[in-house]
Design a protein around this motif. Structure first.
Motif, PDB file in Angstrom:
ATOM      1  N   SER A  28       0.834  -1.198   0.000  1.00 42.64           N
ATOM      2  CA  SER A  28       0.000   0.000   0.000  1.00 42.64           C
ATOM      3  C   SER A  28       0.865   1.243   0.000  1.00 42.64           C
ATOM      4  CB  SER A  28      -0.908   0.016   1.237  1.00 42.64           C
ATOM      5  OG  SER A  28      -1.545   1.270   1.353  1.00 42.64           O
ATOM      6  N   PHE A  29       0.613   2.117  -0.974  1.00 45.60           N
ATOM      7  CA  PHE A  29       1.324   3.381  -1.046  1.00 45.60           C
ATOM      8  C   PHE A  29       1.199   4.174   0.252  1.00 45.60           C
ATOM      9  CE2 PHE A  29       3.801   4.172  -4.408  1.00 45.60           C
ATOM     10  CZ  PHE A  29       3.293   4.691  -5.576  1.00 45.60           C
ATOM     11  N   GLY A  54       0.587   9.633   2.368  1.00 50.93           N
ATOM     12  CA  GLY A  54      -0.432  10.517   2.927  1.00 50.93           C
ATOM     13  C   GLY A  54      -0.579  11.802   2.155  1.00 50.93           C
ATOM     14  N   ASP A  55       0.129  12.841   2.563  1.00 48.84           N
ATOM     15  CA  ASP A  55      -0.084  14.165   1.990  1.00 48.84           C
ATOM     16  C   ASP A  55       0.859  14.482   0.844  1.00 48.84           C
ATOM     17  OD1 ASP A  55       1.597  16.038   4.668  1.00 48.84           O
ATOM     18  OD2 ASP A  55       2.231  14.397   3.375  1.00 48.84           O
ATOM     19  N   GLY A  73       1.335   9.239  -9.977  1.00 50.35           N
ATOM     20  CA  GLY A  73       0.382   9.170 -11.053  1.00 50.35           C
ATOM     21  C   GLY A  73      -1.044   9.098 -10.534  1.00 50.35           C
ATOM     22  N   ASN A  74      -1.994   9.311 -11.405  1.00 47.85           N
ATOM     23  CA  ASN A  74      -3.402   9.277 -11.011  1.00 47.85           C
ATOM     24  C   ASN A  74      -3.805   7.910 -10.474  1.00 47.85           C
ATOM     25  OD1 ASN A  74      -3.845  11.953 -11.693  1.00 47.85           O
ATOM     26  ND2 ASN A  74      -4.427  11.454 -13.800  1.00 47.85           N
ATOM     27  N   ALA A  75      -3.214   6.873 -11.008  1.00 49.21           N
ATOM     28  CA  ALA A  75      -3.543   5.521 -10.556  1.00 49.21           C
ATOM     29  C   ALA A  75      -2.920   5.202  -9.217  1.00 49.21           C
ATOM     30  CB  ALA A  75      -3.085   4.509 -11.595  1.00 49.21           C
ATOM     31  N   LYS A  76      -2.054   6.081  -8.722  1.00 45.49           N
ATOM     32  CA  LYS A  76      -1.453   5.968  -7.389  1.00 45.49           C
ATOM     33  C   LYS A  76      -0.492   4.807  -7.249  1.00 45.49           C
ATOM     34  CE  LYS A  76      -3.545   9.508  -5.524  1.00 45.49           C
ATOM     35  NZ  LYS A  76      -2.795  10.700  -5.095  1.00 45.49           N
ATOM     36  N   THR A 101       7.201   4.156   6.305  1.00 47.87           N
ATOM     37  CA  THR A 101       7.184   5.235   7.285  1.00 47.87           C
ATOM     38  C   THR A 101       5.918   6.052   7.112  1.00 47.87           C
ATOM     39  OG1 THR A 101       8.323   7.201   8.107  1.00 47.87           O
ATOM     40  CG2 THR A 101       8.444   6.789   5.751  1.00 47.87           C
ATOM     41  N   LEU A 102       5.455   6.631   8.198  1.00 48.58           N
ATOM     42  CA  LEU A 102       4.328   7.557   8.141  1.00 48.58           C
ATOM     43  C   LEU A 102       4.798   8.994   8.340  1.00 48.58           C
ATOM     44  CD1 LEU A 102       1.646   5.556  10.158  1.00 48.58           C
ATOM     45  CD2 LEU A 102       1.978   5.671   7.684  1.00 48.58           C
ATOM     46  N   SER A 103       6.106   9.154   8.414  1.00 49.78           N
ATOM     47  CA  SER A 103       6.683  10.473   8.661  1.00 49.78           C
ATOM     48  C   SER A 103       6.805  11.270   7.376  1.00 49.78           C
ATOM     49  CB  SER A 103       8.076  10.304   9.291  1.00 49.78           C
ATOM     50  OG  SER A 103       8.771  11.524   9.306  1.00 49.78           O
TER      51      SER A 103
END
Length: 126
Positions: A28-29, A54-55, A73-76, A101-103
């Motif tokens: 998962s991205f 995330g952002d 990309g749009n497809a993520k 990482t979530l950082s």
């Protein structure tokens, strides 16, 4: 199986442009920051840019700032590195990498990368 596959490298003249692509699968991205590293012959692997989960916070090292742009990309499932105003010193094998990482902090330490792509050669020469 987590995979990162780069494409888009090639030979370009100084001042030219290239767009590298990194297609990711198997994870998962949202949990990973995606990096671009490069390694020139006889030199250590160095970080170039990253985009966080995330952002989509982005960061660039000074040598490529204002010349390179990282994006999703749009497809993520794809991350791009648009490279412009290329210089001979940009010649290297470019690697896509993932670090869990979530950082929003980009840490350009190859030993902290969880997964690597196989690399794509970029040569800037007249």
């Amino acid at each position: 199986q987590l995979q990162l596959v780069e494409s888009g490298g090639g030979l370009v003249q100084p001042g030219g442009s290239l767009r590298l692509s990194c297609i990711v699968s198997g994870f998962s991205f949202d949990d990973y920051a995606i990096y671009w590293f490069r390694q020139a012959p006889g030199k250590e692997r160095e970080g170039v840019s990253c985009i966080t989960s995330g952002d989509d916070f982005t960061h660039y090292v000074l040598s490529v700032k204002d010349r390179f742009t990282i994006s999703r990309g749009n497809a993520k499932n794809t991350v791009y590195l648009q490279m412009s105003s290329l210089k001979p010193e940009d010649t290297a094998v470019y690697y896509c990498a993932a670090r869990k990482t979530l950082s929003n902090l980009c840490i350009y330490d190859p030993t902290r990368v969880d997964f690597w792509g196989q690399g794509t050669q970029v040569t800037v020469s007249s």
